[in-house]
Design an enzyme around this catalytic site. Structure first.
Site, short mmCIF file in Angstrom:
data_model
loop_
_atom_site.label_atom_id
_atom_site.label_comp_id
_atom_site.label_asym_id
_atom_site.label_seq_id
_atom_site.Cartn_x
_atom_site.Cartn_y
_atom_site.Cartn_z
N GLY A 1 42.45 39.83 46.78
CA GLY A 1 41.06 39.46 46.53
C GLY A 1 40.30 39.31 47.83
N ASN A 2 39.15 38.68 47.77
CA ASN A 2 38.41 38.40 49.01
C ASN A 2 37.58 37.13 48.82
OD1 ASN A 2 35.66 39.21 48.02
ND2 ASN A 2 36.72 41.16 47.74
N TYR A 3 36.86 36.74 49.88
CA TYR A 3 36.19 35.43 49.88
C TYR A 3 34.85 35.40 49.16
CZ TYR A 3 39.52 34.03 53.51
OH TYR A 3 40.65 33.73 54.21
#
Ligand code: CTP
Length: 401
Positions: A208-210
């Site tokens: 995923g990412n932020y």
């Protein structure tokens, strides 16, 4: 813009209450029908006798009329109004509004209000700066209320700072601007992608990412407030769907986001691609949890995901407008310009991770908008304000397409 509008003007107990008479006069001059609601403390600063002739209506302050016991219905006022404006709004009233302390007619009217609420704070600079006041104002914003920021200048205490109620002319201009924009996207459909995508590794892990989704949700909120029907294709985020005509389509992977966008894009006039889509997915998702002891060193084989923006860019009709985002860490302009061309976008919003307060998870953002013709740089603003700037830009430039 204010002609025929029903406005509830709430006045609370601040020295700035004297300015409310002038504000009321300006609203009436613009053709608005105004019902004044005062807190008991406000009457210490300005009397109903001054205000009722200006509005042409008896001022409401108590739950019951003293002479005949008639009930003043805050519920009816909530249904009657096109807007509620609380000016001046003291720290105490802001606190009561934030926490539902309905101990006077003004707060009950606020809690019953169906129309948009505008709050114009007025207080001493230290009261305004206090974390309690700031937290309460933030809460009001989460309820969808509009805060008309106080100005900087000389205060009743003799001190100088931020806390002066905004000038009546500026408050009226704020309302006029709101009503002008409240319908400028009426009848149109907008597609917005939001948040990160999660690419499964095994039943308990993902890539995923932020991305928090805050920028996209602010855009959805602003589009809905301006009358649009929004298709919000959202990756996993911890955000409530904003109020209004918003169809939220929850997805997890880039592939699911792609499918939802391909389905809804043809009926939309505008698409705003705000999601931080994962560029890669895992070639083989494990059915079982990958066990450390059994795997030892582990390599994941990744395959590229479809580029949603580029796919919509290929399908774009002349009447459709496509806007992308680029979050860059270096050579920002070159990368953004290359994406603009590669994905056949009409414009791209650039934010740099090098700017403080910009990018993932913040409530603020600092952006530039780039198109084939121009580059506009904006200062650091709240994501809601940035969203308004972006929508203003799209509406202006779409006409010139
Ligand atoms: N985008 C998309 N689908 C993808 C990747 C990106 O729709 N699979 C969109 C984003 O929503 C954004 C724009 O394309 O509007 C640019 O995203 P970004 O991740 O910066 O671009 P990439 O093409 O992935 O380039 P890179 O990651 O190499 O910077």
């Amino acid at each position: 813009m204010l002609k025929g509008k029903h406005i509830v003007l709430g006045i609370t107990g601040s020295i700035a209450a004297y300015k409310a008479a002038y504000l009321l006069r300006l609203l009436v001059k613009k053709g608005a029908e105004v019902q004044v609601v005062m807190t008991p403390a406000a009457k210490e600063f300005i009397t109903p006798v001054t205000l009722s002739p200006l509005s042409g209506k008896p001022v409401v302050s108590e739950f019951f009329a003293a002479n005949d016991g008639q009930w003043h219905s805050h519920v009816d006022l909530g249904l009657w109004a096109d807007a509620m404006l609380i000016a001046p709004a003291t720290a105490a009233s802001i606190g009561k509004m934030a926490h539902g302390v309905a101990d006077n007619m003004l707060i009950t009217t606020y809690l019953s209000m169906k129309a948009p609420v505008f709050v114009s704070p007025a207080m001493d600079l230290d009261m305004y700066k206090h974390p309690s006041t700031q937290a309460n104002l933030k809460l009001l914003q989460t309820y969808g209320n509009h805060i008309i920021e106080p100005g900087f200048g000389e205060l009743a205490s003799g001190l100088e700072g931020k806390g002066r109620m905004e000038e009546p002319e500026a408050i009226v201009a704020y309302l006029e601007n709101y009503f002008a924009k409240s319908a400028d996207m009426k009848g149109e459909k907008v597609l917005i992608t939001a948040g990160p995508t999660y690419e499964k590794i095994d039943p308990v892990r993902f890539i995923g990412n932020y991305s928090s989704g805050k920028m996209a949700y602010a855009l959805a909120e602003v589009c809905a407030q301006r009358g649009a029907e929004v298709y919000l294709v959202s990756g996993p985020v911890a955000l409530e769907t904003p109020a209004g005509n918003i169809h939220r389509i929850d997805v997890e992977s880039a592939e699911e986001m792609y499918q939802a966008c391909i389905e809804h894009f043809p009926s939309c006039q505008t698409a705003i691609l705000c999601a931080a889509v994962a560029d890669y997915r895992v070639a083989e998702i494990s059915d079982n949890k990958i066990k450390r002891e059994e795997s030892g060193e582990l390599s994941l084989h990744l395959l590229p995901n479809k580029d949603i923006a580029a796919a919509l860019g290929e399908r774009k009709q002349p009447s459709q407008y496509l806007l992308g985002f680029a979050l860059e860490t270096h050579n920002e302009s070159q990368h953004a310009e290359a994406k603009l061309r590669r994905k056949n976008l009409d414009a791209i919003v650039l934010n740099s991770l090098q700017d403080q307060g910009a990018g993932f998870r913040h409530d603020t953002n600092k952006v530039s908008i780039l198109s084939a013709e121009e580059r506009l740089d904006f200062p650091l603003k709240t994501k809601k304000e940035v969203a308004s700037d972006i929508i203003d830009y799209i509406l202006k430039n779409r006409k010139n397409k």
